[in-house]
Design a protein around this motif. Sequence first.
Motif, PDB file in Angstrom:
ATOM      1  N   GLU A 116       0.992   5.823   3.046  1.00 19.23           N
ATOM      2  CA  GLU A 116       0.467   6.668   4.920  1.00 19.23           C
ATOM      3  C   GLU A 116       1.314   7.649   4.670  1.00 19.23           C
ATOM      4  O   GLU A 116       1.023   8.196   6.542  1.00 19.23           O
ATOM      5  CB  GLU A 116      -0.041   5.281   5.732  1.00 19.23           C
ATOM      6  CG  GLU A 116      -0.378   4.197   5.519  1.00 19.23           C
ATOM      7  CD  GLU A 116      -1.451   4.681   5.608  1.00 19.23           C
ATOM      8  OE1 GLU A 116      -2.172   5.444   6.138  1.00 19.23           O
ATOM      9  OE2 GLU A 116      -2.833   3.658   5.186  1.00 19.23           O
ATOM     10  N   MET A 117       2.170   7.796   3.900  1.00 20.35           N
ATOM     11  CA  MET A 117       2.626   8.952   4.095  1.00 20.35           C
ATOM     12  C   MET A 117       2.546  10.555   3.869  1.00 20.35           C
ATOM     13  O   MET A 117       1.845  10.266   3.608  1.00 20.35           O
ATOM     14  CB  MET A 117       4.412   9.249   3.932  1.00 20.35           C
ATOM     15  CG  MET A 117       4.930   7.761   4.401  1.00 20.35           C
ATOM     16  SD  MET A 117       5.361   7.680   6.475  1.00 20.35           S
ATOM     17  CE  MET A 117       6.700   8.924   6.189  1.00 20.35           C
ATOM     18  N   GLU A 118       2.567  11.340   5.049  1.00 24.24           N
ATOM     19  CA  GLU A 118       2.336  12.806   4.818  1.00 24.24           C
ATOM     20  C   GLU A 118       2.826  13.605   3.402  1.00 24.24           C
ATOM     21  O   GLU A 118       2.282  13.943   2.358  1.00 24.24           O
ATOM     22  CB  GLU A 118       2.175  14.358   5.614  1.00 24.24           C
ATOM     23  CG  GLU A 118       1.076  13.408   6.404  1.00 24.24           C
ATOM     24  CD  GLU A 118       0.713  14.457   7.683  1.00 24.24           C
ATOM     25  OE1 GLU A 118       0.045  14.516   8.967  1.00 24.24           O
ATOM     26  OE2 GLU A 118       0.642  15.462   7.614  1.00 24.24           O
ATOM     27  N   VAL A 119       3.989  13.608   3.410  1.00 31.75           N
ATOM     28  CA  VAL A 119       5.442  13.790   2.575  1.00 31.75           C
ATOM     29  C   VAL A 119       5.341  12.383   1.330  1.00 31.75           C
ATOM     30  O   VAL A 119       6.133  11.575   2.551  1.00 31.75           O
ATOM     31  CB  VAL A 119       6.225  14.514   3.050  1.00 31.75           C
ATOM     32  CG1 VAL A 119       7.451  15.711   2.656  1.00 31.75           C
ATOM     33  CG2 VAL A 119       5.903  15.667   4.111  1.00 31.75           C
ATOM     34  N   LEU A 120       5.142  13.505   0.437  1.00 27.29           N
ATOM     35  CA  LEU A 120       5.393  11.601  -0.573  1.00 27.29           C
ATOM     36  C   LEU A 120       6.703  12.298  -1.434  1.00 27.29           C
ATOM     37  O   LEU A 120       7.234  13.809  -1.662  1.00 27.29           O
ATOM     38  CB  LEU A 120       4.147  11.607  -1.512  1.00 27.29           C
ATOM     39  CG  LEU A 120       2.839  11.229  -0.704  1.00 27.29           C
ATOM     40  CD1 LEU A 120       1.886  11.111  -1.908  1.00 27.29           C
ATOM     41  CD2 LEU A 120       3.331   9.800   0.094  1.00 27.29           C
ATOM     42  N   PRO A 121       7.152  11.458  -2.020  1.00 26.33           N
ATOM     43  CA  PRO A 121       8.414  11.290  -3.007  1.00 26.33           C
ATOM     44  C   PRO A 121       7.688  12.052  -4.888  1.00 26.33           C
ATOM     45  O   PRO A 121       7.037  12.266  -4.220  1.00 26.33           O
ATOM     46  CB  PRO A 121       9.115  10.055  -3.185  1.00 26.33           C
ATOM     47  CG  PRO A 121       8.422   9.516  -3.017  1.00 26.33           C
ATOM     48  CD  PRO A 121       7.508   9.337  -1.558  1.00 26.33           C
ATOM     49  N   LYS A 122       8.663  12.441  -4.786  1.00 25.87           N
ATOM     50  CA  LYS A 122       8.683  13.137  -6.444  1.00 25.87           C
ATOM     51  C   LYS A 122       7.529  12.184  -7.217  1.00 25.87           C
ATOM     52  O   LYS A 122       6.619  12.336  -8.108  1.00 25.87           O
ATOM     53  CB  LYS A 122       8.765  14.665  -6.603  1.00 25.87           C
ATOM     54  CG  LYS A 122       8.651  15.067  -7.796  1.00 25.87           C
ATOM     55  CD  LYS A 122       9.398  16.343  -8.433  1.00 25.87           C
ATOM     56  CE  LYS A 122       9.138  16.910  -9.742  1.00 25.87           C
ATOM     57  NZ  LYS A 122       9.603  18.237 -10.012  1.00 25.87           N
ATOM     58  N   ILE A 141       0.981  -3.049  -7.103  1.00 25.82           N
ATOM     59  CA  ILE A 141       0.541  -2.490  -7.786  1.00 25.82           C
ATOM     60  C   ILE A 141      -0.542  -1.365  -7.308  1.00 25.82           C
ATOM     61  O   ILE A 141      -1.057  -0.097  -7.548  1.00 25.82           O
ATOM     62  CB  ILE A 141       0.254  -3.418  -8.724  1.00 25.82           C
ATOM     63  CG1 ILE A 141       1.061  -3.751 -10.025  1.00 25.82           C
ATOM     64  CG2 ILE A 141      -0.996  -2.417 -10.138  1.00 25.82           C
ATOM     65  CD1 ILE A 141       0.642  -4.724 -10.624  1.00 25.82           C
ATOM     66  N   LYS A 142      -1.445  -1.531  -6.222  1.00 25.98           N
ATOM     67  CA  LYS A 142      -2.642  -1.342  -5.683  1.00 25.98           C
ATOM     68  C   LYS A 142      -1.781   0.150  -5.045  1.00 25.98           C
ATOM     69  O   LYS A 142      -2.863   1.228  -5.238  1.00 25.98           O
ATOM     70  CB  LYS A 142      -3.339  -2.604  -4.764  1.00 25.98           C
ATOM     71  CG  LYS A 142      -4.280  -1.917  -4.285  1.00 25.98           C
ATOM     72  CD  LYS A 142      -5.068  -2.456  -2.889  1.00 25.98           C
ATOM     73  CE  LYS A 142      -4.369  -3.461  -2.160  1.00 25.98           C
ATOM     74  NZ  LYS A 142      -4.655  -2.550  -0.743  1.00 25.98           N
ATOM     75  N   ASP A 143      -1.199  -0.160  -3.910  1.00 28.62           N
ATOM     76  CA  ASP A 143      -0.365   0.780  -3.180  1.00 28.62           C
ATOM     77  C   ASP A 143      -0.411   2.138  -4.465  1.00 28.62           C
ATOM     78  O   ASP A 143       0.110   2.686  -4.009  1.00 28.62           O
ATOM     79  CB  ASP A 143       0.524  -0.017  -2.385  1.00 28.62           C
ATOM     80  CG  ASP A 143       0.027  -0.637  -1.473  1.00 28.62           C
ATOM     81  OD1 ASP A 143      -1.537  -0.365  -1.385  1.00 28.62           O
ATOM     82  OD2 ASP A 143       1.021  -1.331  -0.511  1.00 28.62           O
ATOM     83  N   LEU A 144       0.486   1.534  -5.913  1.00 28.30           N
ATOM     84  CA  LEU A 144       1.442   2.070  -6.250  1.00 28.30           C
ATOM     85  C   LEU A 144       0.423   2.838  -6.838  1.00 28.30           C
ATOM     86  O   LEU A 144       0.523   4.199  -7.276  1.00 28.30           O
ATOM     87  CB  LEU A 144       2.036   1.806  -7.249  1.00 28.30           C
ATOM     88  CG  LEU A 144       3.881   1.598  -6.265  1.00 28.30           C
ATOM     89  CD1 LEU A 144       4.049   0.232  -7.745  1.00 28.30           C
ATOM     90  CD2 LEU A 144       4.545   1.986  -6.384  1.00 28.30           C
TER      91      LEU A 144
END
Length: 194
Positions: A116-122, A141-144
Amino acid sequence: MIKVNATGQTCPIPVIMTKNALKNITEGIVEVSIDNKISKENIEKFSKEMGFSSITREENGVFFVTITKTIAVEEIVVDSKNEDNVVFVISSDKMGEGDSTLGETLMKGFIYTLTEMEVLPKAILFYNRGVFLTASNEVTIKDLKILEERGVEILSCGACLNFYSLEGNLSVGSPTNMYNIIDKQMKASRVIKP
């Protein structure tokens, strides 16, 4: 052509041998021979991340990865660190210490919240029991997979998958090695461990 015989070697030695061989030439071809699939995949991935092309063939159970290094590619690879390079490291299938059921719930919530975050990790690196989140937990797994579709690199320690007999169950992302796990953290602008 430089030939590297990494048969019989375990993670991360084949990748390190490959890296050292490539380091010793400005351009040319390195052929690495290995005798297990995970090492083959690790070397192919390493080659790709360095910007080099590779071709793999198999003969009698031995993989031969032929990597072509060019000068122009090396110049691109030098610029590997930037401020947007945030890496998450997850070493458990639970978040925090204490009650294990609560810890599992927190970890599922953490990964869901990331989607749900706008900025994601690389990248997100999974090792030790963290690999259960990429190989046997349907919720995470679904969310990843959502994160992966949004461009987050999902990497699971190959030796850990082997240790827990999960090698054939990896359902999101790809396996990696200790060299890559350390390299990703060294090049990151920030490393976050929940």
